[in-house]
Design a protein around this motif. Structure first.
Motif, PDB file in Angstrom:
ATOM      1  N   LEU A  59      36.048 -66.276 -78.548  1.00  0.00           N
ATOM      2  CA  LEU A  59      35.574 -65.289 -77.580  1.00  0.00           C
ATOM      3  C   LEU A  59      34.148 -65.686 -77.183  1.00  0.00           C
ATOM      4  O   LEU A  59      33.191 -65.429 -77.911  1.00  0.00           O
ATOM      5  N   ASP A  60      34.054 -66.358 -76.047  1.00  0.00           N
ATOM      6  CA  ASP A  60      32.754 -66.826 -75.566  1.00  0.00           C
ATOM      7  C   ASP A  60      32.029 -65.643 -74.943  1.00  0.00           C
ATOM      8  O   ASP A  60      32.645 -64.838 -74.257  1.00  0.00           O
TER       9      ASP A  60
ATOM     10  N   ALA B  14      36.220 -67.239 -83.630  1.00  0.00           N
ATOM     11  CA  ALA B  14      34.919 -67.829 -83.324  1.00  0.00           C
ATOM     12  C   ALA B  14      34.388 -67.098 -82.100  1.00  0.00           C
ATOM     13  O   ALA B  14      35.142 -66.808 -81.179  1.00  0.00           O
ATOM     14  N   ALA B  15      33.107 -66.773 -82.117  1.00  0.00           N
ATOM     15  CA  ALA B  15      32.532 -66.081 -80.973  1.00  0.00           C
ATOM     16  C   ALA B  15      31.125 -66.583 -80.736  1.00  0.00           C
ATOM     17  O   ALA B  15      30.496 -67.147 -81.636  1.00  0.00           O
ATOM     18  N   SER B  16      30.668 -66.406 -79.499  1.00  0.00           N
ATOM     19  CA  SER B  16      29.291 -66.791 -79.214  1.00  0.00           C
ATOM     20  C   SER B  16      28.593 -65.623 -78.547  1.00  0.00           C
ATOM     21  O   SER B  16      29.251 -64.789 -77.912  1.00  0.00           O
ATOM     22  N   MET B  17      27.296 -65.538 -78.707  1.00  0.00           N
ATOM     23  CA  MET B  17      26.543 -64.500 -77.990  1.00  0.00           C
ATOM     24  C   MET B  17      25.081 -64.905 -77.859  1.00  0.00           C
ATOM     25  O   MET B  17      24.571 -65.713 -78.621  1.00  0.00           O
ATOM     26  N   ASN B  18      24.445 -64.352 -76.842  1.00  0.00           N
ATOM     27  CA  ASN B  18      22.994 -64.476 -76.744  1.00  0.00           C
ATOM     28  C   ASN B  18      22.412 -63.333 -77.551  1.00  0.00           C
ATOM     29  O   ASN B  18      23.043 -62.289 -77.682  1.00  0.00           O
ATOM     30  N   PRO B  19      21.192 -63.496 -78.060  1.00  0.00           N
ATOM     31  CA  PRO B  19      20.637 -62.404 -78.872  1.00  0.00           C
ATOM     32  C   PRO B  19      20.228 -61.176 -78.047  1.00  0.00           C
ATOM     33  O   PRO B  19      20.058 -60.095 -78.588  1.00  0.00           O
ATOM     34  N   CYS B  20      20.072 -61.340 -76.722  1.00  0.00           N
ATOM     35  CA  CYS B  20      19.691 -60.210 -75.870  1.00  0.00           C
ATOM     36  C   CYS B  20      20.202 -60.494 -74.459  1.00  0.00           C
ATOM     37  O   CYS B  20      20.668 -61.599 -74.192  1.00  0.00           O
ATOM     38  N   PRO B  21      20.108 -59.541 -73.508  1.00  0.00           N
ATOM     39  CA  PRO B  21      20.676 -59.783 -72.171  1.00  0.00           C
ATOM     40  C   PRO B  21      20.105 -61.028 -71.486  1.00  0.00           C
ATOM     41  O   PRO B  21      20.845 -61.795 -70.871  1.00  0.00           O
ATOM     42  N   CYS B  22      18.795 -61.276 -71.580  1.00  0.00           N
ATOM     43  CA  CYS B  22      18.251 -62.463 -70.907  1.00  0.00           C
ATOM     44  C   CYS B  22      18.488 -63.709 -71.738  1.00  0.00           C
ATOM     45  O   CYS B  22      18.512 -64.823 -71.226  1.00  0.00           O
ATOM     46  N   GLY B  23      18.662 -63.533 -73.052  1.00  0.00           N
ATOM     47  CA  GLY B  23      19.055 -64.649 -73.901  1.00  0.00           C
ATOM     48  C   GLY B  23      17.930 -65.290 -74.686  1.00  0.00           C
ATOM     49  O   GLY B  23      18.177 -66.136 -75.537  1.00  0.00           O
ATOM     50  N   TYR B  24      16.700 -64.894 -74.399  1.00  0.00           N
ATOM     51  CA  TYR B  24      15.592 -65.663 -74.992  1.00  0.00           C
ATOM     52  C   TYR B  24      14.858 -64.948 -76.123  1.00  0.00           C
ATOM     53  O   TYR B  24      13.774 -65.347 -76.510  1.00  0.00           O
ATOM     54  N   LEU B  25      15.492 -63.912 -76.673  1.00  0.00           N
ATOM     55  CA  LEU B  25      14.834 -63.127 -77.720  1.00  0.00           C
ATOM     56  C   LEU B  25      14.393 -63.990 -78.909  1.00  0.00           C
ATOM     57  O   LEU B  25      13.292 -63.846 -79.420  1.00  0.00           O
ATOM     58  N   SER B  26      15.267 -64.903 -79.316  1.00  0.00           N
ATOM     59  CA  SER B  26      14.946 -65.688 -80.508  1.00  0.00           C
ATOM     60  C   SER B  26      14.315 -67.034 -80.156  1.00  0.00           C
ATOM     61  O   SER B  26      14.161 -67.894 -81.014  1.00  0.00           O
ATOM     62  N   ASP B  27      13.975 -67.231 -78.883  1.00  0.00           N
ATOM     63  CA  ASP B  27      13.463 -68.526 -78.455  1.00  0.00           C
ATOM     64  C   ASP B  27      11.936 -68.560 -78.589  1.00  0.00           C
ATOM     65  O   ASP B  27      11.241 -67.762 -77.956  1.00  0.00           O
ATOM     66  N   PRO B  28      11.424 -69.500 -79.384  1.00  0.00           N
ATOM     67  CA  PRO B  28       9.965 -69.511 -79.572  1.00  0.00           C
ATOM     68  C   PRO B  28       9.204 -69.973 -78.324  1.00  0.00           C
ATOM     69  O   PRO B  28       7.996 -69.771 -78.232  1.00  0.00           O
ATOM     70  N   PHE B  29       9.890 -70.595 -77.374  1.00  0.00           N
ATOM     71  CA  PHE B  29       9.173 -71.192 -76.244  1.00  0.00           C
ATOM     72  C   PHE B  29       9.263 -70.395 -74.953  1.00  0.00           C
ATOM     73  O   PHE B  29       8.719 -70.783 -73.932  1.00  0.00           O
ATOM     74  N   ARG B  30       9.977 -69.334 -74.968  1.00  0.00           N
ATOM     75  CA  ARG B  30      10.128 -68.569 -73.741  1.00  0.00           C
ATOM     76  C   ARG B  30      10.112 -67.091 -74.070  1.00  0.00           C
ATOM     77  O   ARG B  30      10.742 -66.683 -75.047  1.00  0.00           O
ATOM     78  N   THR B  31       9.401 -66.314 -73.287  1.00  0.00           N
ATOM     79  CA  THR B  31       9.333 -64.897 -73.637  1.00  0.00           C
ATOM     80  C   THR B  31      10.555 -64.162 -73.120  1.00  0.00           C
ATOM     81  O   THR B  31      11.037 -64.424 -72.016  1.00  0.00           O
ATOM     82  N   CYS B  32      11.001 -63.259 -73.933  1.00  0.00           N
ATOM     83  CA  CYS B  32      12.158 -62.427 -73.584  1.00  0.00           C
ATOM     84  C   CYS B  32      11.684 -61.328 -72.649  1.00  0.00           C
ATOM     85  O   CYS B  32      10.639 -60.714 -72.856  1.00  0.00           O
ATOM     86  N   GLU B  33      12.454 -61.091 -71.577  1.00  0.00           N
ATOM     87  CA  GLU B  33      12.039 -60.100 -70.587  1.00  0.00           C
ATOM     88  C   GLU B  33      12.754 -58.765 -70.750  1.00  0.00           C
ATOM     89  O   GLU B  33      12.603 -57.861 -69.928  1.00  0.00           O
ATOM     90  N   CYS B  34      13.554 -58.649 -71.788  1.00  0.00           N
ATOM     91  CA  CYS B  34      14.354 -57.430 -71.926  1.00  0.00           C
ATOM     92  C   CYS B  34      13.539 -56.306 -72.558  1.00  0.00           C
ATOM     93  O   CYS B  34      12.664 -56.553 -73.380  1.00  0.00           O
ATOM     94  N   THR B  35      13.873 -55.084 -72.173  1.00  0.00           N
ATOM     95  CA  THR B  35      13.230 -53.945 -72.815  1.00  0.00           C
ATOM     96  C   THR B  35      13.909 -53.702 -74.158  1.00  0.00           C
ATOM     97  O   THR B  35      15.039 -54.149 -74.385  1.00  0.00           O
ATOM     98  N   HIS B  36      13.220 -52.991 -75.004  1.00  0.00           N
ATOM     99  CA  HIS B  36      13.755 -52.689 -76.329  1.00  0.00           C
ATOM    100  C   HIS B  36      15.112 -51.987 -76.211  1.00  0.00           C
ATOM    101  O   HIS B  36      16.068 -52.326 -76.906  1.00  0.00           O
ATOM    102  N   GLY B  37      15.161 -51.026 -75.270  1.00  0.00           N
ATOM    103  CA  GLY B  37      16.395 -50.265 -75.071  1.00  0.00           C
ATOM    104  C   GLY B  37      17.554 -51.155 -74.644  1.00  0.00           C
ATOM    105  O   GLY B  37      18.676 -51.025 -75.126  1.00  0.00           O
ATOM    106  N   ASN B  38      17.246 -52.073 -73.730  1.00  0.00           N
ATOM    107  CA  ASN B  38      18.293 -52.988 -73.257  1.00  0.00           C
ATOM    108  C   ASN B  38      18.837 -53.855 -74.386  1.00  0.00           C
ATOM    109  O   ASN B  38      20.042 -54.112 -74.457  1.00  0.00           O
ATOM    110  N   ILE B  39      17.938 -54.316 -75.225  1.00  0.00           N
ATOM    111  CA  ILE B  39      18.367 -55.174 -76.338  1.00  0.00           C
ATOM    112  C   ILE B  39      19.272 -54.380 -77.278  1.00  0.00           C
ATOM    113  O   ILE B  39      20.335 -54.850 -77.690  1.00  0.00           O
TER     114      ILE B  39
END
Ligand SMILES: Nc1ncnc2c1ncn2[C@@H]1O[C@H](COP(=O)(O)OP(=O)(O)O)[C@@H](O)[C@H]1O
Ligand SMILES: [Mg+2]
Length: 506
Positions: free
Chosen positions: A301-302, A342-367
């Motif tokens: 489930l991708d 097997a499944a895949s997911m991004n950690p948040c809607p924009c996808g960059y929550l766990s990325d050290p090099f890019r800031t996540c733009e999602c609000t807390h509520g959205n996440i």
């Protein structure tokens, strides 16, 4: 009265159906009785045309074809051929005795040609089980039927051909060809996937013990690529598994086209718009869903949070039991559904929550809303939660090939052999299937390992269900290492693959 034997499907199991014909004087009338559904009614027209077009006599008068037992619902065009033969026998155009000890199935074209039908494999398995010597199947189904040893399989192309055979005019020989073996080639190989050693290790453990995995990480880090490479390290299906997998495909009608026994493990990738019925099976005529088509293989489930939460909740029962139960007024059917999720997911809607090099733009509520789309109980059913971080550029740019899938596959196959030796007395195949009741004698931890688990439980890094899963994963890690006992390092590694989830969800 004499009858001809055919088959009906309950779930994926075939049961015998007896077909008998009575022809009486009176106004011309042709009726099929015995709980037939719409498709069986349509077969009247095909039977009449096929008998006439093949040059045989279609009787005048009141014809009644009875399919027994009446309490089993019958579906599909597979009764065309046996019903036509039954009419020919009732009118003396063939002799019944030639069809003793035989099963017949096949759809008729208007010109008398015989067309393939679903579930020919189940019918042949039934023939063997019931001790019936012969089965007449459409030529296009022959590869399925010959997979069963010990039954004479006759390939039928037309009504005329089988009548000539039964009347001794031109005998057909039973088909003796060896089942065709398809060679499996994989488009994706682990050697082309750079870096991501931790994810690869997790996938190897999952493949070895049949554990469910969730790959989590920012977009473009290779989650889909890794999951799609999973089949290339899974061991070949055993003969029994191959029969199971092929039977399900045969019942679902996805086998038609001359396919023999399926040799490669299924890899199913339903779209996130999939309905509950298409995922777990159902319908007024219960059909296997994706979870059953993935039996003994992988259901991938991708982009898991894109699936409807309601649909995902239906996965919980098959994940726990290894089968799906569908209840209908006419009875209950059960489809096997033992698969690796097997499944895949991004950690948040924009996808960059766990990325050290890019800031996540999602609000807390959205996440929160995004992560809540996967319920706690479903998340708990993933044995390994694997972080797939962005790859460092030097790792991506390297020309060095990684370890090949076939090397990994050898280790997986060896670990599976250890498991099947351990489970010889039962019908378990992999560690992931160990029931609660047997955990204590099959997944014994050393004292040291127990202390580590205690720590994790006390720190609320582990739920009770999680504990059972950690023990099974640790068992697999020990098996990969060739260790009979479960040591502290095995448990530590198993725990490491569960902790990300708790971090992400807080
Ligand atoms: N570790 C890797 N090694 C080689 N190629 C990679 C790797 N990770 C990503 N890629 C490249 O990036 C593409 C996108 O990866 P994909 O698996 O679709 O990412 P995700 O599913 O995580 O969004 C892949 O098709 C591949 O070409
Ligand atoms: Mg992807």
């Amino acid at each position: 009265m004499f009858y001809i034997t055919s088959s009906a499907i309950i779930g994926i199991t075939a049961v015998p159906v007896q077909i008998e014909t009575h022809v009486a004087f009176g106004m011309p009338h042709f009726k099929i009785v015995g709980l037939p559904d719409m498709t069986v009614k349509e077969s009247r027209d095909r039977i009449r045309a096929a008998i006439k077009q093949s040059g045989f006599l279609f009787p005048r008068g009141r014809i009644t074809v009875n399919l027994a037992p009446a309490d089993i619902r019958k579906q599909g065009p597979l009764y065309d051929l046996p019903a036509a033969l039954s009419i020919l026998a009732a009118t003396g155009q063939i002799t019944y005795s030639s069809l003793n000890d035989s099963i017949v199935l096949g759809e008729l074209a208007l010109n008398g040609e015989v067309r393939p039908v679903p579930a020919a494999l189940s019918a042949t398995v039934m023939a063997k089980r019931e001790g019936i010597s012969n089965i007449y199947v459409p030529e296009k189904n022959i590869q399925e039927a010959v997979a069963v040893q010990g039954v004479n399989v006759f390939a039928i192309t037309s009504l005329t051909q089988i009548v000539d055979h039964l009347n001794g005019v031109a005998l057909i020989e039973p088909t003796v060809t060896k089942p065709r073996k398809s060679r499996t080639t994989y488009n994706t190989d682990f050697k082309h996937i750079k870096g991501q050693e931790l994810a690869k290790r997790g996938i190897e453990i999952a493949a070895s013990g049949g554990h469910n995995i969730l790959l989590s990480g920012p977009p473009g880090t290779g989650k889909t690529l890794l999951a799609r490479s999973l089949p290339s390290i899974l061991p070949e299906l055993s003969h029994n598994e191959a029969v199971e997998v092929t039977t399900i495909a045969s019942v679902a009608g996805t086998l038609i086209g001359g396919h023999g026994l399926i040799r490669e493990r299924p890899f199913r990738t339903p779209h996130h718009s999939a309905s509950a019925v298409s995922l777990v099976g159902g319908g007024s005529w219960p059909k296997p869903g994706e979870v059953s088509l993935a039996h003994r293989g992988v259901l991938f489930l991708d982009e898991l949070p894109e699936f409807s939460r309601h649909v995902l909740e239906h996965l919980r029962q098959p994940l726990e039991d290894g089968f799906v139960t569908i209840s209908r007024a006419t009875g209950t059917v059960r489809f096997p559904a033992r698969f690796l999720l097997a499944a895949s997911m991004n950690p948040c809607p924009c996808g960059y929550l766990s990325d050290p090099f890019r800031t996540c733009e999602c609000t807390h509520g959205n996440i929160r809303r995004y992560q809540k789309k996967i319920s706690g109980p479903l998340l708990d059913r993933f044995d390994l939660i694997i972080d797939v971080p962005r790859l460092e550029s030097n790792k991506l740019l390297t020309d060095e090939l990684s370890e090949t899938s076939s090397v990994i596959r050898e280790r997986v196959t060896k670990a599976r052999k250890t498991q099947s030796d351990r489970f010889k007395q039962s019908d378990l195949l992999t560690n992931s299937e160990i029931p609660q009741s047997q955990l204590d004698n099959l997944c014994l931890l050393t004292q040291e390992a127990k202390q580590l688990v205690e720590l994790a439980l006390n720190q609320h890094k582990l739920t009770p269900r999680g504990y059972a899963r950690v023990r099974k994963v640790a068992r697999t890690i020990a098996d990969l290492e060739g260790s009979t006992t479960i040591e502290i390092n095995h448990v530590a590694e198993a725990l490491q693959f569960r902790q990300q989830s708790t971090q992400e969800r807080t």
